[in-house]
Write an enzyme that holds these catalytic residues in place. Structure first.
Site, PDB file in Angstrom:
ATOM      1  N   SER A 105       3.596  -1.847  10.494  1.00 33.85           N
ATOM      2  CA  SER A 105       5.044  -1.917  10.717  1.00 33.85           C
ATOM      3  C   SER A 105       5.651  -3.276  10.334  1.00 33.85           C
ATOM      4  CB  SER A 105       5.393  -1.540  12.161  1.00 33.85           C
ATOM      5  OG  SER A 105       5.013  -0.198  12.416  1.00 33.85           O
ATOM      6  N   GLY A 126       2.667   2.583  10.860  1.00 34.57           N
ATOM      7  CA  GLY A 126       3.616   3.685  10.703  1.00 34.57           C
ATOM      8  C   GLY A 126       4.312   4.082  11.996  1.00 34.57           C
ATOM      9  N   GLU A 169      -6.828   4.780   7.775  1.00 34.03           N
ATOM     10  CA  GLU A 169      -6.655   6.206   7.458  1.00 34.03           C
ATOM     11  C   GLU A 169      -7.908   6.755   6.786  1.00 34.03           C
ATOM     12  OE1 GLU A 169      -2.944   5.574   5.427  1.00 34.03           O
ATOM     13  OE2 GLU A 169      -2.083   5.006   7.361  1.00 34.03           O
ATOM     14  N   ASN A 204       0.870  -1.176   0.000  1.00 32.01           N
ATOM     15  CA  ASN A 204       0.000   0.000   0.000  1.00 32.01           C
ATOM     16  C   ASN A 204       0.910   1.230   0.000  1.00 32.01           C
ATOM     17  OD1 ASN A 204      -1.808   2.036   0.420  1.00 32.01           O
ATOM     18  ND2 ASN A 204      -2.450   1.370   2.465  1.00 32.01           N
ATOM     19  N   TRP A 205       1.033   1.833  -1.172  1.00 38.49           N
ATOM     20  CA  TRP A 205       1.949   2.986  -1.284  1.00 38.49           C
ATOM     21  C   TRP A 205       1.385   4.241  -0.643  1.00 38.49           C
ATOM     22  CZ3 TRP A 205       4.023   2.839  -7.075  1.00 38.49           C
ATOM     23  CH2 TRP A 205       4.826   1.707  -7.235  1.00 38.49           C
ATOM     24  N   LYS A 206       0.094   4.230  -0.315  1.00 41.32           N
ATOM     25  CA  LYS A 206      -0.555   5.436   0.242  1.00 41.32           C
ATOM     26  C   LYS A 206      -0.284   6.624  -0.684  1.00 41.32           C
ATOM     27  CE  LYS A 206      -0.232   3.274   4.734  1.00 41.32           C
ATOM     28  NZ  LYS A 206      -0.140   3.393   6.184  1.00 41.32           N
ATOM     29  N   HIS A 261      -9.479   1.281   4.815  1.00 42.69           N
ATOM     30  CA  HIS A 261      -8.208   1.434   5.524  1.00 42.69           C
ATOM     31  C   HIS A 261      -8.424   2.367   6.718  1.00 42.69           C
ATOM     32  CE1 HIS A 261      -4.113   2.590   6.439  1.00 42.69           C
ATOM     33  NE2 HIS A 261      -3.736   1.470   5.838  1.00 42.69           N
ATOM     34  N   GLU A 287      -5.329  -4.594  10.660  1.00 46.98           N
ATOM     35  CA  GLU A 287      -4.303  -3.575  10.858  1.00 46.98           C
ATOM     36  C   GLU A 287      -4.591  -2.830  12.159  1.00 46.98           C
ATOM     37  OE1 GLU A 287      -2.348  -2.513   6.789  1.00 46.98           O
ATOM     38  OE2 GLU A 287      -3.914  -1.085   7.249  1.00 46.98           O
ATOM     39  N   GLY A 311       2.971  -0.904   4.333  1.00 41.29           N
ATOM     40  CA  GLY A 311       2.999   0.514   3.994  1.00 41.29           C
ATOM     41  C   GLY A 311       4.437   0.973   3.750  1.00 41.29           C
ATOM     42  N   GLY A 312       5.032   1.598   4.751  1.00 38.79           N
ATOM     43  CA  GLY A 312       6.359   2.217   4.609  1.00 38.79           C
ATOM     44  C   GLY A 312       7.400   1.311   3.966  1.00 38.79           C
TER      45      GLY A 312
HETATM   46  P1  13P Z   1       3.112   0.617   7.774  1.00 44.79           P
HETATM   47  O1  13P Z   1       3.653  -0.654   7.168  1.00 44.79           O
HETATM   48  O2  13P Z   1       3.835   1.850   7.290  1.00 44.79           O
HETATM   49  O3  13P Z   1       2.996   0.531   9.258  1.00 44.79           O
HETATM   50  O4  13P Z   1       1.622   0.790   7.211  1.00 44.79           O
HETATM   51  C1  13P Z   1       0.733  -0.269   7.323  1.00 44.79           C
HETATM   52  C2  13P Z   1      -0.468   0.039   6.520  1.00 44.79           C
HETATM   53  O5  13P Z   1      -1.234   0.926   6.863  1.00 44.79           O
HETATM   54  C3  13P Z   1      -0.686  -0.722   5.277  1.00 44.79           C
HETATM   55  O6  13P Z   1      -1.954  -0.506   4.770  1.00 44.79           O
END
Ligand code: 13P
Length: 249
Positions: free
Chosen positions: A210, A170, A92, A4-6, A90, A164, A231-232
């Site tokens: 994470s 994050g 967010e 997930n590149w956000k 998600h 999640e 994510g990251g």
């Molecule tokens: P991180 O891997 O940056 O914690 O993000 C997780 C996430 O929200 C994937 O959708």
């Protein structure tokens, strides 16, 4: 393994990362790989990934097929852009853009009707965990987000769920494999009770929060963790490729 590149990466950076992922000699008999770029990079992703085994997802969508919805994108538009999957609900989206489980439910059903595989995200906040409400929150998110899902039986096996925990996203603070397994097992039991045991065995439940090269193996060893939503660590070749190659260690 879903990236997930956000809201990250320029087109140049996206191109370089996709090319590196394509060259990584991944064993697609062992792992499925999904990339969810921002909408503006979908065309690029489709162009670069067209002849590969790598799947493309949208990060969100509207539930209607078209109309006066400024700033939104429809299931059919995602399909035209080359998506086979879509991430829905998600945390967010839920917390920053006020997306309720009722909205996630509409989107999930719209995705299924459009033959897009929904990856439905659920998870508790830190205060909910500390108050001992984790399982209540997960249960109500499942009840509401997958409401009336029974009517769409033909595509049960297509559903993907992602646990999640909000406090692990994050933050560098990953859930321990045991904490994640406990919730994944609860989710699978919910599916057994509410949808059916065959489906519960088939549905993939991803963990997100994470995920890094040094914790993926232990997470994947848990019986009810079928994959990860990253994510990251999905934004860089040197962290994403070791994650998708977790089976080598
Ligand atoms: P991180 O891997 O940056 O914690 O993000 C997780 C996430 O929200 C994937 O959708």
């Amino acid at each position: 393994m879903a990236a997930n590149w956000k809201m990250n990466l320029s087109l140049d950076d996206a191109r370089a990362l996709i090319i590196a992922i394509k060259r990584a000699e991944t064993d697609f008999n062992t792992v499925d790989v999904l990339i969810a770029p921002p909408f503006t990079a979908l065309a690029l992703a489709y162009e670069l990934l067209a002849e590969t085994d790598i799947f493309i997802a949208g990060q969100n969508m509207h539930w209607e097929t078209g109309g006066a919805f400024t700033g939104e994108i429809s299931p059919l538009m995602l399909k035209e852009a080359g998506c086979t999957h879509v991430i829905l609900g998600h945390s967010e989206r839920r917390s920053l853009f006020y997306e309720s489980s009722a909205i996630v439910n509409k989107k999930t059903i719209a995705a299924i009707n459009a033959k897009l595989t929904p990856t439905v995200c659920i998870g508790e906040s830190l205060s909910e965990r500390e108050d001992g409400k984790t399982f209540d929150i997960i249960k109500s998110q499942l009840n509401e987000s997958l409401k009336d899902f029974r009517a769409h039986e033909r595509t049960y096996e297509e559903l993907i769920l992602a646990y999640e925990p909000v406090w692990a996203i994050g933050t560098g603070r990953t859930a321990t494999p045991a904490q994640a397994q406990e919730v994944h097992s609860f989710i699978r039991n919910w599916i057994t009770e509410n949808i059916g045991s065959d489906i519960a065995q088939d549905i993939r439940i991803l963990y997100g929060g994470s995920v890094k090269p040094d914790n993926i193996k232990e997470l994947m060893e848990q019986p009810d963790i079928d994959g990860a939503l990253i994510g990251g660590a999905s934004l860089k070749t040197d962290s994403f490729i070791p994650i998708i190659h977790f089976y080598e260690n």
